[in-house]
Scaffold this motif. Structure first.
Motif, mmCIF file in Angstrom:
data_model
loop_
_atom_site.group_PDB
_atom_site.id
_atom_site.type_symbol
_atom_site.label_atom_id
_atom_site.label_comp_id
_atom_site.label_asym_id
_atom_site.label_seq_id
_atom_site.Cartn_x
_atom_site.Cartn_y
_atom_site.Cartn_z
ATOM 1 N N GLN A 25 14.937 35.750 48.927
ATOM 2 C CA GLN A 25 15.969 36.434 48.142
ATOM 3 C C GLN A 25 17.392 36.032 48.515
ATOM 4 O O GLN A 25 18.331 36.366 47.794
ATOM 5 C CB GLN A 25 15.808 37.958 48.277
ATOM 6 C CG GLN A 25 14.544 38.473 47.620
ATOM 7 C CD GLN A 25 14.394 39.988 47.733
ATOM 8 O OE1 GLN A 25 13.359 40.478 48.134
ATOM 9 N NE2 GLN A 25 15.430 40.733 47.389
ATOM 10 N N ALA A 53 9.063 36.924 49.728
ATOM 11 C CA ALA A 53 9.060 35.731 50.574
ATOM 12 C C ALA A 53 8.305 34.584 49.911
ATOM 13 O O ALA A 53 7.418 34.795 49.073
ATOM 14 C CB ALA A 53 8.428 36.041 51.935
ATOM 15 N N TRP A 81 9.161 31.907 54.395
ATOM 16 C CA TRP A 81 10.591 31.723 54.199
ATOM 17 C C TRP A 81 11.145 32.873 53.352
ATOM 18 O O TRP A 81 10.603 33.177 52.275
ATOM 19 C CB TRP A 81 10.873 30.406 53.470
ATOM 20 C CG TRP A 81 10.466 29.171 54.217
ATOM 21 C CD1 TRP A 81 10.116 29.079 55.534
ATOM 22 C CD2 TRP A 81 10.363 27.849 53.684
ATOM 23 N NE1 TRP A 81 9.815 27.782 55.863
ATOM 24 C CE2 TRP A 81 9.960 26.992 54.745
ATOM 25 C CE3 TRP A 81 10.589 27.292 52.437
ATOM 26 C CZ2 TRP A 81 9.764 25.629 54.578
ATOM 27 C CZ3 TRP A 81 10.407 25.923 52.256
ATOM 28 C CH2 TRP A 81 9.993 25.106 53.317
ATOM 29 N N PRO A 82 12.209 33.526 53.799
ATOM 30 C CA PRO A 82 12.847 34.554 52.957
ATOM 31 C C PRO A 82 13.289 33.937 51.630
ATOM 32 O O PRO A 82 13.862 32.843 51.618
ATOM 33 C CB PRO A 82 14.047 35.010 53.786
ATOM 34 C CG PRO A 82 13.677 34.642 55.192
ATOM 35 C CD PRO A 82 12.871 33.377 55.098
ATOM 36 N N ASP A 140 14.647 43.852 50.049
ATOM 37 C CA ASP A 140 14.763 42.411 50.288
ATOM 38 C C ASP A 140 13.528 41.980 51.073
ATOM 39 O O ASP A 140 13.598 41.691 52.268
ATOM 40 C CB ASP A 140 16.044 42.110 51.070
ATOM 41 C CG ASP A 140 16.272 40.619 51.274
ATOM 42 O OD1 ASP A 140 15.386 39.826 50.880
ATOM 43 O OD2 ASP A 140 17.307 40.240 51.839
ATOM 44 N N ASN A 141 12.374 41.962 50.409
ATOM 45 C CA ASN A 141 11.147 41.605 51.116
ATOM 46 C C ASN A 141 10.240 40.667 50.335
ATOM 47 O O ASN A 141 9.038 40.617 50.552
ATOM 48 C CB ASN A 141 10.375 42.866 51.538
ATOM 49 C CG ASN A 141 9.875 43.675 50.351
ATOM 50 O OD1 ASN A 141 9.981 43.249 49.205
ATOM 51 N ND2 ASN A 141 9.322 44.840 50.626
#
Length: 247
Positions: free
Chosen positions: A222, A130, A219-220, A127-128
């Motif tokens: 996922q 962005a 901003w993330p 989960d990386n």
């Protein structure tokens, strides 16, 4: 049998025993040499070409190679790195690789034209990814992305999560201007201001942040949904070389 005949027989016996010993020793030497040359349990080495997309997701594969795990299984592995997982998967269709690593989303579209594509393993989840926004474009909320230009790598997990991000925030792909670029060009485009935003994965996020500092928002993208890093191959390898797949 007199004493002379006994001596002759004894001499003949010793001679034959000596000959047998010499022959036996010779055979043992030949067998030992063969063992040294070919080994006792050494498997036949098979060439295997692995293509992988960028990022740390394939680190287990590199560790396995460095630790000699592949060679222990009789595999002579060559690993080639590509800028994206899609580029890695495409090498399967040009017969320049046997196994390719990429995100699971990457294989969806190619399977439409290459139904022989298969997934045989998963080696990581992450989960990386962005969304990076230039601060000078006055984008402070997801809705401000409307009509903005966003750089993205075509056919990658980044493009999938861009669409998902927009959907979760009440928009769709038609409301932004996508610019398809390679990872390297995407970085330079955002830094130079040729686009308003970009969506990309690590370690490229870190590279951009290091160069732009406080001039970029991160901003993330996922939303807590991880993507899986999987090993692709073709049905022909599974059918013709199941031993390689198992190894």
């Amino acid at each position: 049998m007199d004493e002379t005949e006994q001596k002759q027989m004894s001499s003949l016996t010793r001679k034959k025993i000596g000959e047998v010993l010499v022959i036996s020793i010779g055979i043992l030497i030949l067998l030992y040499g063969a063992l040294l040359l070919y080994g006792t349990n050494s498997p036949e080495m098979r060439d295997l070409r692995i293509a992988t997309g960028s990022g740390e997701y394939s680190v287990l594969t590199y560790i396995a190679q460095d630790m000699g795990f592949f060679s222990e299984q009789g595999l002579n592995v060559t690993i080639t790195n590509y800028p994206t997982g899609l580029a890695a998967v495409e090498t399967l269709f040009s017969n320049t690789s046997d196994i390719a690593y990429a995100a699971e989303f990457v294989g969806v579209e190619p399977m439409n034209t290459h139904p022989e594509l298969r997934i045989i393993a998963c080696t990581a989840k992450s989960d990386n990814i962005a969304l990076l926004i230039r601060k000078d474009r006055n984008i402070t909320s997801p809705q401000d992305l409307k009509n903005s230009s966003i750089a993205v790598c075509k056919g990658t997990a980044g493009e999938f999560f861009l669409g998902r991000y927009l959907t979760l925030n009440g928009m769709d792909m038609t409301e932004v201007r996508k610019i398809y670029l390679s990872p390297g060009d995407l970085i330079s485009s955002l830094i130079s201001g040729k686009c308003d935003a970009a969506i990309i994965w690590e370690p490229h996020v870190y590279t951009i942040q290091k160069q732009m500092g406080s001039d970029v928002l991160i901003w993330p993208a996922q939303g807590g949904q991880q993507f899986y890093w999987v090993a692709y191959t073709l049905e022909s390898l599974i059918q013709n070389h199941p031993d390689i797949i198992q190894k």
